[in-house]
Design a protein around this motif. Structure first.
Motif, PDB file in Angstrom:
ATOM      1  N   PRO A  87       1.030  -1.139  -0.067  1.00 37.28           N
ATOM      2  CA  PRO A  87       0.134  -0.033   0.036  1.00 37.28           C
ATOM      3  C   PRO A  87       0.739   1.225   0.105  1.00 37.28           C
ATOM      4  O   PRO A  87       1.960   1.270   0.598  1.00 37.28           O
ATOM      5  CB  PRO A  87      -0.732   0.018   1.334  1.00 37.28           C
ATOM      6  CG  PRO A  87      -0.606  -1.502   1.548  1.00 37.28           C
ATOM      7  CD  PRO A  87       0.636  -2.018   1.225  1.00 37.28           C
ATOM      8  N   GLU A  88       0.260   2.338  -0.688  1.00 33.97           N
ATOM      9  CA  GLU A  88       0.968   3.642  -0.648  1.00 33.97           C
ATOM     10  C   GLU A  88       0.168   4.737   0.082  1.00 33.97           C
ATOM     11  O   GLU A  88      -0.941   4.673   0.046  1.00 33.97           O
ATOM     12  CB  GLU A  88       1.369   3.939  -2.039  1.00 33.97           C
ATOM     13  CG  GLU A  88       2.114   2.872  -2.757  1.00 33.97           C
ATOM     14  CD  GLU A  88       2.751   3.346  -4.340  1.00 33.97           C
ATOM     15  OE1 GLU A  88       2.465   4.599  -4.474  1.00 33.97           O
ATOM     16  OE2 GLU A  88       2.736   2.585  -4.884  1.00 33.97           O
ATOM     17  N   PRO A  89       0.941   5.634   0.784  1.00 32.22           N
ATOM     18  CA  PRO A  89       0.132   6.591   1.501  1.00 32.22           C
ATOM     19  C   PRO A  89      -0.561   7.641   0.604  1.00 32.22           C
ATOM     20  O   PRO A  89       0.058   7.665  -0.423  1.00 32.22           O
ATOM     21  CB  PRO A  89       1.060   7.452   2.412  1.00 32.22           C
ATOM     22  CG  PRO A  89       2.397   6.959   1.793  1.00 32.22           C
ATOM     23  CD  PRO A  89       2.347   5.688   1.018  1.00 32.22           C
ATOM     24  N   VAL A  90      -1.785   8.035   1.017  1.00 32.83           N
ATOM     25  CA  VAL A  90      -2.531   8.788   0.029  1.00 32.83           C
ATOM     26  C   VAL A  90      -2.829  10.237   0.997  1.00 32.83           C
ATOM     27  O   VAL A  90      -2.631  11.316   0.318  1.00 32.83           O
ATOM     28  CB  VAL A  90      -3.992   8.356  -0.434  1.00 32.83           C
ATOM     29  CG1 VAL A  90      -4.636   9.479  -1.148  1.00 32.83           C
ATOM     30  CG2 VAL A  90      -3.728   6.993  -1.133  1.00 32.83           C
ATOM     31  N   ALA A  91      -3.264   9.999   2.083  1.00 35.92           N
ATOM     32  CA  ALA A  91      -3.652  11.239   3.053  1.00 35.92           C
ATOM     33  C   ALA A  91      -3.629  10.874   4.546  1.00 35.92           C
ATOM     34  O   ALA A  91      -3.528   9.966   4.812  1.00 35.92           O
ATOM     35  CB  ALA A  91      -4.982  11.926   2.684  1.00 35.92           C
ATOM     36  N   LEU A  92      -3.578  11.972   5.240  1.00 33.35           N
ATOM     37  CA  LEU A  92      -3.850  12.019   6.570  1.00 33.35           C
ATOM     38  C   LEU A  92      -4.935  12.723   6.996  1.00 33.35           C
ATOM     39  O   LEU A  92      -5.131  13.864   6.876  1.00 33.35           O
ATOM     40  CB  LEU A  92      -2.476  12.640   7.302  1.00 33.35           C
ATOM     41  CG  LEU A  92      -2.279  12.414   8.838  1.00 33.35           C
ATOM     42  CD1 LEU A  92      -2.255  11.016   9.187  1.00 33.35           C
ATOM     43  CD2 LEU A  92      -1.155  13.394   9.412  1.00 33.35           C
ATOM     44  N   GLY A  93      -5.902  11.946   7.917  1.00 28.50           N
ATOM     45  CA  GLY A  93      -6.804  12.811   8.247  1.00 28.50           C
ATOM     46  C   GLY A  93      -6.986  13.089   9.784  1.00 28.50           C
ATOM     47  O   GLY A  93      -6.118  12.927  10.385  1.00 28.50           O
ATOM     48  N   GLU A  94      -7.804  14.080  10.148  1.00 25.10           N
ATOM     49  CA  GLU A  94      -7.688  14.633  11.421  1.00 25.10           C
ATOM     50  C   GLU A  94      -8.926  14.291  12.225  1.00 25.10           C
ATOM     51  O   GLU A  94      -9.785  13.537  11.698  1.00 25.10           O
ATOM     52  CB  GLU A  94      -7.784  16.405  11.238  1.00 25.10           C
ATOM     53  CG  GLU A  94      -6.728  17.027  10.162  1.00 25.10           C
ATOM     54  CD  GLU A  94      -5.415  16.942  10.945  1.00 25.10           C
ATOM     55  OE1 GLU A  94      -5.455  16.966  12.442  1.00 25.10           O
ATOM     56  OE2 GLU A  94      -4.339  16.815  10.332  1.00 25.10           O
ATOM     57  N   PRO A  95      -8.934  14.354  13.629  1.00 27.22           N
ATOM     58  CA  PRO A  95      -9.925  14.113  14.415  1.00 27.22           C
ATOM     59  C   PRO A  95     -10.956  14.866  13.904  1.00 27.22           C
ATOM     60  O   PRO A  95     -11.112  16.058  13.513  1.00 27.22           O
ATOM     61  CB  PRO A  95      -9.367  14.706  15.741  1.00 27.22           C
ATOM     62  CG  PRO A  95      -7.731  14.670  15.642  1.00 27.22           C
ATOM     63  CD  PRO A  95      -7.329  15.020  14.176  1.00 27.22           C
ATOM     64  N   GLY A  96     -12.169  14.358  14.444  1.00 25.87           N
ATOM     65  CA  GLY A  96     -13.364  14.991  14.064  1.00 25.87           C
ATOM     66  C   GLY A  96     -14.584  14.169  13.970  1.00 25.87           C
ATOM     67  O   GLY A  96     -14.604  12.706  14.296  1.00 25.87           O
ATOM     68  N   ALA A  97     -15.819  14.521  14.063  1.00 23.65           N
ATOM     69  CA  ALA A  97     -17.046  13.651  14.146  1.00 23.65           C
ATOM     70  C   ALA A  97     -17.214  12.499  15.224  1.00 23.65           C
ATOM     71  O   ALA A  97     -17.554  11.593  15.128  1.00 23.65           O
ATOM     72  CB  ALA A  97     -17.316  12.831  12.724  1.00 23.65           C
ATOM     73  N   GLY A  98     -16.630  13.083  16.321  1.00 22.50           N
ATOM     74  CA  GLY A  98     -16.499  12.094  17.605  1.00 22.50           C
ATOM     75  C   GLY A  98     -15.257  11.349  17.625  1.00 22.50           C
ATOM     76  O   GLY A  98     -15.271  10.725  18.725  1.00 22.50           O
ATOM     77  N   TYR A  99     -14.666  11.249  16.574  1.00 19.73           N
ATOM     78  CA  TYR A  99     -13.388  10.312  16.521  1.00 19.73           C
ATOM     79  C   TYR A  99     -12.213  11.295  16.912  1.00 19.73           C
ATOM     80  O   TYR A  99     -11.771  12.327  16.402  1.00 19.73           O
ATOM     81  CB  TYR A  99     -13.142   9.744  15.355  1.00 19.73           C
ATOM     82  CG  TYR A  99     -11.999   8.842  15.327  1.00 19.73           C
ATOM     83  CD1 TYR A  99     -12.034   7.673  15.784  1.00 19.73           C
ATOM     84  CD2 TYR A  99     -10.656   9.198  14.718  1.00 19.73           C
ATOM     85  CE1 TYR A  99     -10.785   6.787  15.763  1.00 19.73           C
ATOM     86  CE2 TYR A  99      -9.780   8.522  14.722  1.00 19.73           C
ATOM     87  CZ  TYR A  99      -9.526   7.332  15.279  1.00 19.73           C
ATOM     88  OH  TYR A  99      -8.461   6.515  15.343  1.00 19.73           O
TER      89      TYR A  99
END
Length: 302
Positions: A87-99
């Protein structure tokens, strides 16, 4: 049943909200959970091209961000360096929506994991595995050495963990014999060769197969320098006796390297059996099978 006392809950609905909020270009893509034996991340597909991975255990946000960034760097370093897909990295998500934590997006790899399509008796798979390990070892460490407290450094540093495992396994395993095996394995010295690059977690759930052949490798964020024998855990987690010997012959492993590989597999398997016996029975059975292979090996103490 939760696998960890501090385990987070991640639902498809929450993932959908996070995707819509943070990656609106993917808003039209379906989100669906993946049935996985994984113990570290909850896995979701985003459309046909991407996989989202959400850490399951509560942690400090910034330390999680740093870890995910290091995983992405490892994945980028490994990409294209073997003939097997990763697998290759695509993006890094941020905290939100209760996570509460950061999360990652990678490319999706098609295939069936070895936990669901056992390649243990395949000599062709053993040759593929030997090619993979050879390719990994050939990648330049750029002077880096093993850093950390996990598998890949000093065997005796795991004594306390092994004692915990033995104590919790009294009703599950032949603990007296397993103690004798560990007493022998823990004394194995480091070889004279320096650290080499390793995947570091070659268990059945991280290996993709098709028709008894190796097609890809998952969970590559731990790729880095380690004891050259570390990836030989795959010999015990993935192979029966005949193909296991073929793997050793192709790699040219001497007795010390081979036994240290068995030791790392032992450390990992002992933890899997008792820790996941109720919360992740399939993972517990993976550890049990690896221990059975070690117990059946003629060089293991009776």
């Amino acid at each position: 049943m939760k696998m960890h006392a501090d385990q987070l809950t991640v639902s498809p609905e929450r993932v959908r909200m996070l995707v819509e909020q943070q990656f609106p270009a993917w808003r039209s893509l379906p989100v669906r959970s993946i049935d996985s034996q994984g113990t570290v991340n909850a896995i979701f597909r985003i459309g046909d091209r991407f996989t989202a991975r959400f850490p399951l255990q509560a942690a400090d946000t910034e330390s999680t961000r740093r870890w995910l960034e290091s995983e992405a760097a490892a994945a980028r370093e490994l990409a294209g360096r073997t003939r097997f897909a990763t697998p290759e990295p695509v993006a890094l998500g941020e905290p939100g929506a209760g996570y509460p934590l950061c999360w990652s997006v990678q490319t999706w790899l098609p295939g069936v994991v070895a936990a669901h399509d056992d390649p243990g008796g395949s000599y062709a798979f053993a040759r593929d595995l030997a090619d993979l390990l050879g390719d990994l070892r050939a990648i330049d460490t750029h002077g880096r050495t093993f850093a950390g407290t996990g598998r890949g450094g000093d065997l005796q540093s795991h004594d306390a963990w092994m004692e915990t495992c033995f104590r919790h396994s009294e009703q599950l395993l032949d603990v007296p014999r397993l103690r004798r095996i560990w007493a022998t394995l823990r004394e194995l010295p480091r070889g004279t060769a320096g650290d080499t690059m390793a995947h570091s977690d070659l268990i059945p759930g991280n290996v993709l197969v098709r028709a008894g052949r190796l097609t890809g490798v998952l969970d590559v964020g731990g790729f880095g320098p380690a004891d050259p024998s570390l990836d030989l855990v795959s010999a015990w987690h993935l192979l029966e006796a005949g193909p296991r010997q073929l793997l050793r012959d192709h790699l040219g492993s001497d007795d010390l390297e081979w036994e240290r590989g068995k030791a790392w597999a032992f450390v990992q398997a002992m933890g899997l059996v008792w820790y996941y016996v109720k919360s992740n029975p399939a993972m517990s059975r993976t550890g049990q099978r690896s221990l059975n292979r070690i117990l059946a090996d003629r060089s293991s103490p009776a």
